[in-house]
Write a protein that holds these residues in place. Sequence first.
Motif, PDB file in Angstrom:
ATOM      1  N   SER A  22       0.234  11.743  -1.604  1.00  0.00           N
ATOM      2  CA  SER A  22      -1.149  12.095  -1.927  1.00  0.00           C
ATOM      3  C   SER A  22      -1.217  13.379  -2.755  1.00  0.00           C
ATOM      4  O   SER A  22      -2.075  13.515  -3.633  1.00  0.00           O
ATOM      5  CB  SER A  22      -1.971  12.290  -0.652  1.00  0.00           C
ATOM      6  OG  SER A  22      -1.871  11.161   0.148  1.00  0.00           O
ATOM      7  N   LEU A  57      -1.189  12.922  -6.420  1.00  0.00           N
ATOM      8  CA  LEU A  57      -2.232  12.088  -7.011  1.00  0.00           C
ATOM      9  C   LEU A  57      -3.514  12.875  -7.242  1.00  0.00           C
ATOM     10  O   LEU A  57      -3.788  13.847  -6.529  1.00  0.00           O
ATOM     11  CB  LEU A  57      -2.546  10.908  -6.077  1.00  0.00           C
ATOM     12  CG  LEU A  57      -1.372   9.992  -5.700  1.00  0.00           C
ATOM     13  CD1 LEU A  57      -1.825   8.987  -4.649  1.00  0.00           C
ATOM     14  CD2 LEU A  57      -0.833   9.266  -6.927  1.00  0.00           C
ATOM     15  N   THR A  58      -4.291  12.425  -8.223  1.00  0.00           N
ATOM     16  CA  THR A  58      -5.629  12.972  -8.390  1.00  0.00           C
ATOM     17  C   THR A  58      -6.531  12.327  -7.336  1.00  0.00           C
ATOM     18  O   THR A  58      -6.199  11.255  -6.799  1.00  0.00           O
ATOM     19  CB  THR A  58      -6.182  12.629  -9.790  1.00  0.00           C
ATOM     20  OG1 THR A  58      -6.340  11.198  -9.859  1.00  0.00           O
ATOM     21  CG2 THR A  58      -5.258  13.095 -10.902  1.00  0.00           C
ATOM     22  N   VAL A 111      -9.116  10.661  -7.745  1.00  0.00           N
ATOM     23  CA  VAL A 111      -9.492   9.307  -8.194  1.00  0.00           C
ATOM     24  C   VAL A 111      -8.351   8.320  -7.899  1.00  0.00           C
ATOM     25  O   VAL A 111      -8.586   7.202  -7.392  1.00  0.00           O
ATOM     26  CB  VAL A 111      -9.818   9.307  -9.717  1.00  0.00           C
ATOM     27  CG1 VAL A 111     -10.031   7.893 -10.236  1.00  0.00           C
ATOM     28  CG2 VAL A 111     -11.046  10.173  -9.980  1.00  0.00           C
ATOM     29  N   GLN A 112      -7.115   8.737  -8.171  1.00  0.00           N
ATOM     30  CA  GLN A 112      -5.969   7.860  -7.894  1.00  0.00           C
ATOM     31  C   GLN A 112      -5.858   7.568  -6.392  1.00  0.00           C
ATOM     32  O   GLN A 112      -5.568   6.439  -5.985  1.00  0.00           O
ATOM     33  CB  GLN A 112      -4.667   8.512  -8.393  1.00  0.00           C
ATOM     34  CG  GLN A 112      -4.525   8.478  -9.907  1.00  0.00           C
ATOM     35  CD  GLN A 112      -3.338   9.327 -10.373  1.00  0.00           C
ATOM     36  OE1 GLN A 112      -3.051  10.395  -9.835  1.00  0.00           O
ATOM     37  NE2 GLN A 112      -2.642   8.832 -11.394  1.00  0.00           N
ATOM     38  N   LEU A 113      -6.101   8.618  -5.600  1.00  0.00           N
ATOM     39  CA  LEU A 113      -6.024   8.454  -4.144  1.00  0.00           C
ATOM     40  C   LEU A 113      -7.087   7.463  -3.661  1.00  0.00           C
ATOM     41  O   LEU A 113      -6.807   6.549  -2.867  1.00  0.00           O
ATOM     42  CB  LEU A 113      -6.209   9.816  -3.479  1.00  0.00           C
ATOM     43  CG  LEU A 113      -6.028   9.873  -1.972  1.00  0.00           C
ATOM     44  CD1 LEU A 113      -4.638   9.409  -1.559  1.00  0.00           C
ATOM     45  CD2 LEU A 113      -6.250  11.314  -1.468  1.00  0.00           C
ATOM     46  N   GLU A 114      -8.308   7.648  -4.161  1.00  0.00           N
ATOM     47  CA  GLU A 114      -9.415   6.758  -3.774  1.00  0.00           C
ATOM     48  C   GLU A 114      -9.111   5.315  -4.185  1.00  0.00           C
ATOM     49  O   GLU A 114      -9.405   4.361  -3.458  1.00  0.00           O
ATOM     50  CB  GLU A 114     -10.716   7.256  -4.439  1.00  0.00           C
ATOM     51  CG  GLU A 114     -11.985   6.576  -3.948  1.00  0.00           C
ATOM     52  CD  GLU A 114     -12.063   6.441  -2.426  1.00  0.00           C
ATOM     53  OE1 GLU A 114     -11.828   7.434  -1.707  1.00  0.00           O
ATOM     54  OE2 GLU A 114     -12.343   5.309  -1.955  1.00  0.00           O
ATOM     55  N   ASN A 115      -8.450   5.180  -5.325  1.00  0.00           N
ATOM     56  CA  ASN A 115      -8.074   3.859  -5.833  1.00  0.00           C
ATOM     57  C   ASN A 115      -7.115   3.163  -4.859  1.00  0.00           C
ATOM     58  O   ASN A 115      -7.283   1.982  -4.536  1.00  0.00           O
ATOM     59  CB  ASN A 115      -7.424   4.037  -7.220  1.00  0.00           C
ATOM     60  CG  ASN A 115      -7.240   2.711  -7.907  1.00  0.00           C
ATOM     61  OD1 ASN A 115      -7.966   1.764  -7.614  1.00  0.00           O
ATOM     62  ND2 ASN A 115      -6.265   2.633  -8.803  1.00  0.00           N
ATOM     63  N   ILE A 116      -6.125   3.919  -4.369  1.00  0.00           N
ATOM     64  CA  ILE A 116      -5.167   3.339  -3.408  1.00  0.00           C
ATOM     65  C   ILE A 116      -5.901   2.918  -2.136  1.00  0.00           C
ATOM     66  O   ILE A 116      -5.701   1.814  -1.623  1.00  0.00           O
ATOM     67  CB  ILE A 116      -4.045   4.356  -3.068  1.00  0.00           C
ATOM     68  CG1 ILE A 116      -3.112   4.498  -4.261  1.00  0.00           C
ATOM     69  CG2 ILE A 116      -3.278   3.931  -1.827  1.00  0.00           C
ATOM     70  CD1 ILE A 116      -1.960   5.452  -4.039  1.00  0.00           C
ATOM     71  N   GLN A 148      -7.898  -0.211  -2.412  1.00  0.00           N
ATOM     72  CA  GLN A 148      -7.118  -1.450  -2.564  1.00  0.00           C
ATOM     73  C   GLN A 148      -6.763  -2.096  -1.224  1.00  0.00           C
ATOM     74  O   GLN A 148      -6.160  -3.162  -1.179  1.00  0.00           O
ATOM     75  CB  GLN A 148      -5.834  -1.171  -3.343  1.00  0.00           C
ATOM     76  CG  GLN A 148      -6.056  -1.011  -4.840  1.00  0.00           C
ATOM     77  CD  GLN A 148      -4.776  -0.591  -5.533  1.00  0.00           C
ATOM     78  OE1 GLN A 148      -3.690  -0.987  -5.138  1.00  0.00           O
ATOM     79  NE2 GLN A 148      -4.894   0.219  -6.557  1.00  0.00           N
ATOM     80  N   THR A 205       7.744   8.915  -6.282  1.00  0.00           N
ATOM     81  CA  THR A 205       6.851   8.262  -7.240  1.00  0.00           C
ATOM     82  C   THR A 205       7.005   8.959  -8.576  1.00  0.00           C
ATOM     83  O   THR A 205       6.689  10.147  -8.688  1.00  0.00           O
ATOM     84  CB  THR A 205       5.386   8.337  -6.742  1.00  0.00           C
ATOM     85  OG1 THR A 205       5.342   7.781  -5.430  1.00  0.00           O
ATOM     86  CG2 THR A 205       4.452   7.558  -7.648  1.00  0.00           C
TER      87      THR A 205
END
Length: 255
Positions: free
Chosen positions: A201, A204-205, A207-212, A215, A100
């Motif tokens: 993971s 990622l921050t 917040v980014q992880l929670e976002n994934i 989704q 990524t």
Amino acid sequence: MTQFNPLNLKGKNILVTGASSGIGRACAGYFGKLGANLALCGRNEQQLEQTRQMLPAEGNHIVCPFDMLDSAALEPALKDIVGRAGLINGVLLCAGVTKTMPLRFTLENDITNLLNTNLKSVIVFLKHFLNPKISARPCSIVLMASAAGVTGAPGKTVYSASKAGLIGLCRSLAVELAQDKIRVNAISPGYVKTDMFAELSKQLTPVQLENIISQHPLGLGATEDVAASAAFLLSDASGWVTGTNLVVDGGFSAK
Ligand SMILES: NC(=O)c1ccc[n+]([C@@H]2O[C@H](COP(=O)([O-])OP(=O)(O)OC[C@H]3O[C@@H](n4cnc5c(N)ncnc54)[C@H](OP(=O)(O)O)[C@@H]3O)[C@@H](O)[C@H]2O)c1
């Protein structure tokens, strides 16, 4: 009375690449429970052996280490498998790598490695696999694509391209091989809890992880969710299914 099981793989010789970990290992375990004989492929012989030890004792399960990037090794490896196990009735091509990274910062070496591992090596492998002295007729080929091959995400450009390539490959090859009774299908998982996801993971921050995670309306996938779909595509229950991309993503791409 014999028990009705449409996913029965009893007596089928199934080759799994990427069988040394994650989704490939879980799929091998699932197919073993359904009665398949497994040829377990990957580079790490020790981990392949661990997978073999997780399989049911009945069945002829063999370990076949080779590097998908070593084109010259593919044909001899397939011949060796047939010599030890017999013609191959089905294959799950699960070996793959990810990275990524925004495209601007992606090194050419990484582009080559991703495309060669995820796409080119699969094409070269299949070229040898189609030899009637290697694969049985009928036969089922299953490619491990990704939801990233059908939806976009930042940092996933090259990975997405490799997986979209597999989906295109699947359609054309399915049409080309239908007359030979060879079916070709792809599976596109959303995010599945594996080492590959754990590695991602780390980059990622929270917040980014929670976002994934958010989704996926049904939450993140488990390896067994993917294995059940792969078993369907390898079994006779999917005898009239070819050229499809089965999206298994907990609703990720439905939104
Ligand atoms: N996890 C997810 O969220 C997710 C989602 C969608 C799609 N997928 C796809 O599912 C597949 C498996 O992913 P995973 O999460 O289970 O990852 P993983 O645990 O990292 O497994 C990757 C597998 O690929 C094998 N491999 C990598 N490069 C290879 C090479 N050059 N030659 C031979 N084998 C090679 C590895 O075996 P060795 O190390 O032994 O070589 C390993 O068994 C991948 O194609 C991935 O793109 C994963």
